[in-house]
Design a protein around this motif. Sequence first.
Motif, PDB file in Angstrom:
ATOM      1  N   VAL A 130       0.958  -0.949   0.379  1.00  0.00           N
ATOM      2  CA  VAL A 130      -0.225  -0.207   0.283  1.00  0.00           C
ATOM      3  C   VAL A 130       0.942   0.933  -0.243  1.00  0.00           C
ATOM      4  CG1 VAL A 130      -2.088   1.977   1.137  1.00  0.00           C
ATOM      5  CG2 VAL A 130      -1.383  -1.324   1.053  1.00  0.00           C
ATOM      6  N   LEU A 131       0.757   2.462  -1.096  1.00  0.00           N
ATOM      7  CA  LEU A 131       1.272   3.002  -1.045  1.00  0.00           C
ATOM      8  C   LEU A 131       0.674   4.764  -1.515  1.00  0.00           C
ATOM      9  CD1 LEU A 131       4.500   1.819  -4.129  1.00  0.00           C
ATOM     10  CD2 LEU A 131       4.280   2.134  -1.573  1.00  0.00           C
ATOM     11  N   THR A 132       1.258   5.130   0.149  1.00  0.00           N
ATOM     12  CA  THR A 132       0.878   6.800  -0.761  1.00  0.00           C
ATOM     13  C   THR A 132       2.056   7.715  -0.910  1.00  0.00           C
ATOM     14  OG1 THR A 132      -0.525   8.774   0.437  1.00  0.00           O
ATOM     15  CG2 THR A 132       0.610   7.458   1.896  1.00  0.00           C
ATOM     16  N   HIS A 133       1.604   8.916  -0.083  1.00  0.00           N
ATOM     17  CA  HIS A 133       2.922  10.181  -0.501  1.00  0.00           C
ATOM     18  C   HIS A 133       3.093  10.555   0.262  1.00  0.00           C
ATOM     19  CE1 HIS A 133      -0.470  12.726  -0.306  1.00  0.00           C
ATOM     20  NE2 HIS A 133      -0.229  13.640  -0.837  1.00  0.00           N
ATOM     21  N   ASN A 134       2.889  10.652   1.209  1.00  0.00           N
ATOM     22  CA  ASN A 134       2.887  11.230   2.906  1.00  0.00           C
ATOM     23  C   ASN A 134       3.166  10.289   3.168  1.00  0.00           C
ATOM     24  OD1 ASN A 134       0.858  11.924   4.514  1.00  0.00           O
ATOM     25  ND2 ASN A 134       0.178  13.558   2.758  1.00  0.00           N
ATOM     26  N   ARG A 135       3.267  11.005   4.606  1.00  0.00           N
ATOM     27  CA  ARG A 135       3.758   9.662   6.193  1.00  0.00           C
ATOM     28  C   ARG A 135       2.708  10.341   6.837  1.00  0.00           C
ATOM     29  NH1 ARG A 135       8.895  10.371   9.114  1.00  0.00           N
ATOM     30  NH2 ARG A 135       8.838  12.895   8.734  1.00  0.00           N
ATOM     31  N   PRO A 136       1.763  11.288   7.218  1.00  0.00           N
ATOM     32  CA  PRO A 136       0.394  11.090   8.094  1.00  0.00           C
ATOM     33  C   PRO A 136      -0.332  10.221   7.414  1.00  0.00           C
ATOM     34  CG  PRO A 136       1.433  12.884   7.996  1.00  0.00           C
ATOM     35  CD  PRO A 136       2.160  12.634   6.725  1.00  0.00           C
ATOM     36  N   LEU A 137      -0.502  10.581   5.809  1.00  0.00           N
ATOM     37  CA  LEU A 137      -1.693   9.520   5.326  1.00  0.00           C
ATOM     38  C   LEU A 137      -0.990   7.752   5.381  1.00  0.00           C
ATOM     39  CD1 LEU A 137      -4.196   8.913   3.867  1.00  0.00           C
ATOM     40  CD2 LEU A 137      -2.932   9.414   1.802  1.00  0.00           C
ATOM     41  N   SER A 138      -0.109   7.767   5.275  1.00  0.00           N
ATOM     42  CA  SER A 138       1.033   6.288   5.195  1.00  0.00           C
ATOM     43  C   SER A 138       0.215   5.604   6.693  1.00  0.00           C
ATOM     44  CB  SER A 138       2.136   6.271   5.033  1.00  0.00           C
ATOM     45  OG  SER A 138       2.816   4.665   5.309  1.00  0.00           O
ATOM     46  N   LYS A 139       0.525   6.488   8.157  1.00  0.00           N
ATOM     47  CA  LYS A 139       0.090   5.824   9.680  1.00  0.00           C
ATOM     48  C   LYS A 139      -1.242   5.903   9.446  1.00  0.00           C
ATOM     49  CE  LYS A 139       5.005   6.324  11.591  1.00  0.00           C
ATOM     50  NZ  LYS A 139       5.049   4.851  12.011  1.00  0.00           N
ATOM     51  N   ASP A 140      -1.704   6.618   8.527  1.00  0.00           N
ATOM     52  CA  ASP A 140      -3.566   6.677   9.059  1.00  0.00           C
ATOM     53  C   ASP A 140      -3.671   5.494   8.073  1.00  0.00           C
ATOM     54  OD1 ASP A 140      -6.153   7.899  10.212  1.00  0.00           O
ATOM     55  OD2 ASP A 140      -5.903   7.234   8.037  1.00  0.00           O
ATOM     56  N   LEU A 141      -3.392   4.995   7.185  1.00  0.00           N
ATOM     57  CA  LEU A 141      -3.983   3.953   6.355  1.00  0.00           C
ATOM     58  C   LEU A 141      -3.460   2.592   7.314  1.00  0.00           C
ATOM     59  CD1 LEU A 141      -2.839   4.576   3.301  1.00  0.00           C
ATOM     60  CD2 LEU A 141      -5.053   4.340   3.625  1.00  0.00           C
ATOM     61  N   GLU A 142      -2.355   2.580   8.169  1.00  0.00           N
ATOM     62  CA  GLU A 142      -2.021   1.043   8.687  1.00  0.00           C
ATOM     63  C   GLU A 142      -3.017   1.026  10.459  1.00  0.00           C
ATOM     64  OE1 GLU A 142       2.790  -0.856  10.076  1.00  0.00           O
ATOM     65  OE2 GLU A 142       2.383   1.584   9.687  1.00  0.00           O
ATOM     66  N   VAL A 167      -4.583  15.592  19.288  1.00  0.00           N
ATOM     67  CA  VAL A 167      -4.774  16.902  19.137  1.00  0.00           C
ATOM     68  C   VAL A 167      -4.150  15.812  17.490  1.00  0.00           C
ATOM     69  CG1 VAL A 167      -5.297  19.154  17.787  1.00  0.00           C
ATOM     70  CG2 VAL A 167      -6.004  17.957  20.118  1.00  0.00           C
ATOM     71  N   ARG A 168      -4.132  16.028  16.407  1.00  0.00           N
ATOM     72  CA  ARG A 168      -3.192  16.023  15.146  1.00  0.00           C
ATOM     73  C   ARG A 168      -2.808  16.947  14.301  1.00  0.00           C
ATOM     74  NH1 ARG A 168      -6.463  12.280  11.597  1.00  0.00           N
ATOM     75  NH2 ARG A 168      -8.285  13.335  11.525  1.00  0.00           N
ATOM     76  N   VAL A 169      -1.850  17.597  14.286  1.00  0.00           N
ATOM     77  CA  VAL A 169      -1.248  18.778  13.952  1.00  0.00           C
ATOM     78  C   VAL A 169      -0.299  18.619  12.877  1.00  0.00           C
ATOM     79  CG1 VAL A 169      -0.537  21.510  14.523  1.00  0.00           C
ATOM     80  CG2 VAL A 169      -1.979  19.921  16.316  1.00  0.00           C
ATOM     81  N   THR A 170      -0.502  19.457  11.622  1.00  0.00           N
ATOM     82  CA  THR A 170       0.682  18.929  10.148  1.00  0.00           C
ATOM     83  C   THR A 170      -0.084  20.029   9.342  1.00  0.00           C
ATOM     84  OG1 THR A 170       1.137  17.292   9.358  1.00  0.00           O
ATOM     85  CG2 THR A 170      -0.874  17.585   9.186  1.00  0.00           C
ATOM     86  N   THR A 171       1.124  20.161   8.452  1.00  0.00           N
ATOM     87  CA  THR A 171       0.866  20.243   6.968  1.00  0.00           C
ATOM     88  C   THR A 171      -0.055  20.283   6.861  1.00  0.00           C
ATOM     89  OG1 THR A 171       2.836  19.898   5.735  1.00  0.00           O
ATOM     90  CG2 THR A 171       3.540  21.579   7.275  1.00  0.00           C
ATOM     91  N   ILE A 172      -0.791  21.204   6.154  1.00  0.00           N
ATOM     92  CA  ILE A 172      -1.640  21.620   4.876  1.00  0.00           C
ATOM     93  C   ILE A 172      -1.449  20.501   3.948  1.00  0.00           C
ATOM     94  CG2 ILE A 172      -2.935  22.607   2.736  1.00  0.00           C
ATOM     95  CD1 ILE A 172      -2.783  25.320   4.951  1.00  0.00           C
ATOM     96  N   ASN A 173       0.148  20.305   3.260  1.00  0.00           N
ATOM     97  CA  ASN A 173       0.494  19.307   2.353  1.00  0.00           C
ATOM     98  C   ASN A 173       0.750  18.150   2.474  1.00  0.00           C
ATOM     99  OD1 ASN A 173       1.220  21.297   0.195  1.00  0.00           O
ATOM    100  ND2 ASN A 173       2.740  21.792   0.560  1.00  0.00           N
ATOM    101  N   ALA A 174       0.756  17.851   4.389  1.00  0.00           N
ATOM    102  CA  ALA A 174       0.858  16.608   4.513  1.00  0.00           C
ATOM    103  C   ALA A 174      -0.460  16.316   5.122  1.00  0.00           C
ATOM    104  CB  ALA A 174       1.534  16.311   5.966  1.00  0.00           C
ATOM    105  N   GLY A 175      -1.687  17.409   4.673  1.00  0.00           N
ATOM    106  CA  GLY A 175      -2.731  16.476   5.097  1.00  0.00           C
ATOM    107  C   GLY A 175      -3.768  16.078   4.046  1.00  0.00           C
ATOM    108  N   ALA A 176      -2.664  15.593   2.891  1.00  0.00           N
ATOM    109  CA  ALA A 176      -3.843  15.006   1.775  1.00  0.00           C
ATOM    110  C   ALA A 176      -4.320  13.883   2.628  1.00  0.00           C
ATOM    111  CB  ALA A 176      -3.600  15.001   0.752  1.00  0.00           C
TER     112      ALA A 176
END
Length: 667
Positions: free
Chosen positions: A260-272, A589-598
């Motif tokens: 399972v691939l994505t482009h940013n770490r927050p989403l990869s962690k969320d998927l897992e 609370v999750r806090v991250t950049t807009i770019n990493a929020g996708a």
Amino acid sequence: MAHILPDTPPTSLPNAVLRVFRVLKALSDTFYIWHHLAPWQVNAPDFLVINQAGSALIIKVSMAMASQSTVAAQFRLLESERPSLGLEEARILSDFEKILNLPERKMIENLVIFPNIPDAQVQSSRLERGENDPAWVGKEILAQENPEWISPWLPPEPLDMFLIEKIRQQFTPEIVVSKDMTVREPLERRTKAGLTNYLLDFDQEWAVKADLDLSDEGKTLSDDFRMNIINGVAGSGKTLILLYRLRLLYHLYPKKSFLVLTHNRPLSKDLEGRFFRLEGKLPANIEFRTFNGWCYQHWPKNPVWVEPFKMRARQRLVEEVWKKHFQDTSISARMFSSEIDWLKDQPLVDMETYLSVDRRGRGFRLNAEQRKHFYHAFLAYQKLLVERHRLDWSDVPQLYWQFIENGQIELQKYDAILVDEAQFFAPLWIRIIQKIINPQNGHLFIVADPTQGFLGRGASWKSLGLDARGKTHLLRRSYRTTREIMQFSTLLYRLRVTQERDDDILVPDLLNMPNGVFPEIIPLTSAQDEITRIANEVKEFVKKGFSKKHLLILHNDANGVRALIKAIEERLGRSAAIDPKDSYPGDYVRVTTINAGAGLESQIVFLVGLREMFEEEQSLRLSDEERENLIRDNTRKLYMATTRAGQRLVISYVGELPEALKVAFKK
């Protein structure tokens, strides 16, 4: 033809069930049919049939042969204790009904089909049918050409929508969405009906179940390999579809390998983390990675991995080269940086290729002379990287591609690769992915929002190296957010990007969306006040009983992310706020950049630090073409960020509101 899911049967089906599948599929389009798939739910009925009126029939297919029916009839006549024909099938159907616990016994009907036994022999094997016994029918029914042949077995009284959903939640557990897997607000009428979980809708379920065959007998991959692409608006459930498809494939083919691939770490962690909640474990044959993280994981021993530049250090080097080559030209440092990334996102490009390559969607034009100038500056930039023994992140796939071409890597192969937020994947990334798909019946499954990323800049799947003809499915209905938030996001988009054709974006279907709270704007006078105010707002939400995990803050700048985390921890305690790229989802609370929020989502979303984004668009150093391109890219970023919200959207802004925000906030 009936609406049947999946619309193509798994190749592992017993022949008897496959024959029934085909005859059910030939029914008229007034019937909706589900084939039972969940491998973890054993001894279950085989088919659920519901007509347009809402009458429901449960079908079990018997594997019995003709010789068994003759023996069964003889033993019944002798009052033997030997089990009779159809007894096991009746027990399975009865157990299923008990689990449903319907208000009345005969709200649904049960049918056992015997594909291997003539009907006369089936009926003679049964002395009498008890009141609660299922109906029986023999193999002649499989030769029926009447598209309504099943109607006599359907109960006369239709079910309401909630009872149908209750039946489906039990029959198709593979597409049940538990309330903790979505940010949708529960509807009161569903709660009163005892329904707290959701089902994927028909289009979503189709996407989960289409082309599930990963058997070893499949065709060898070629340039036209097996692939499914799901294009969907924000909140249409693309990530859920990917996760539910992954779970189903894992259970159907537990020995296959999955990536399972994505482009940013927050989403990869969320998927897992979400898959762990679905399955209760993280199987060893499923990898969750960012694309660059996967490259790092499989990097060769030589050359040794060198940590790429941080963004600010990289930008300083870009500006150093830009000053030597472009300072007195119309080419800005931003344009130069963007072109470097674009060049590195392609398969290896030499000067001759670059002079003729299609740059569609780049946002600024370059004539032949400018391209030559750009390419020489690009080589100078690369030379400085080598001299300083550094890389930038765009070099990672370039180098990995060279390792592949030079035979320096023994590639690990995967039976299925699933890509989330694929609109952010560059052509070279896709080329590498094609190399690591198992050449014997491997499969690529892609979900994307075409209004963002490379696709949002006028690119196409073809330009990314994929032939999407006949392999793409559209999802226009958003389930994540409310009508108010979606209307606000869409209006803001159209106010800022006025030249876009309607067919350039995937327009959401606003019908039947739940109503909610209109987005809130918080005007402020300084960046420090913004950090303080948002931290206080978070504290108040938590004080009112909202869970910290239901709060997501997206800041335009990484420094702002760090400042917000610190401010929230001062108010709520250590680890009360965390950047999700560093940890699994948890009660913080999750806090991250807009770019990493996708790809992320939350019941409540704060959008912070926008002033810098809007001011950058007004820079006098920008050409008209570059300004238009920047506004378009920022608008797509804003659309992505605002649609992360499920129920509440709060936007803060320092200084006077830009005109587009003023108009959008006029209810």
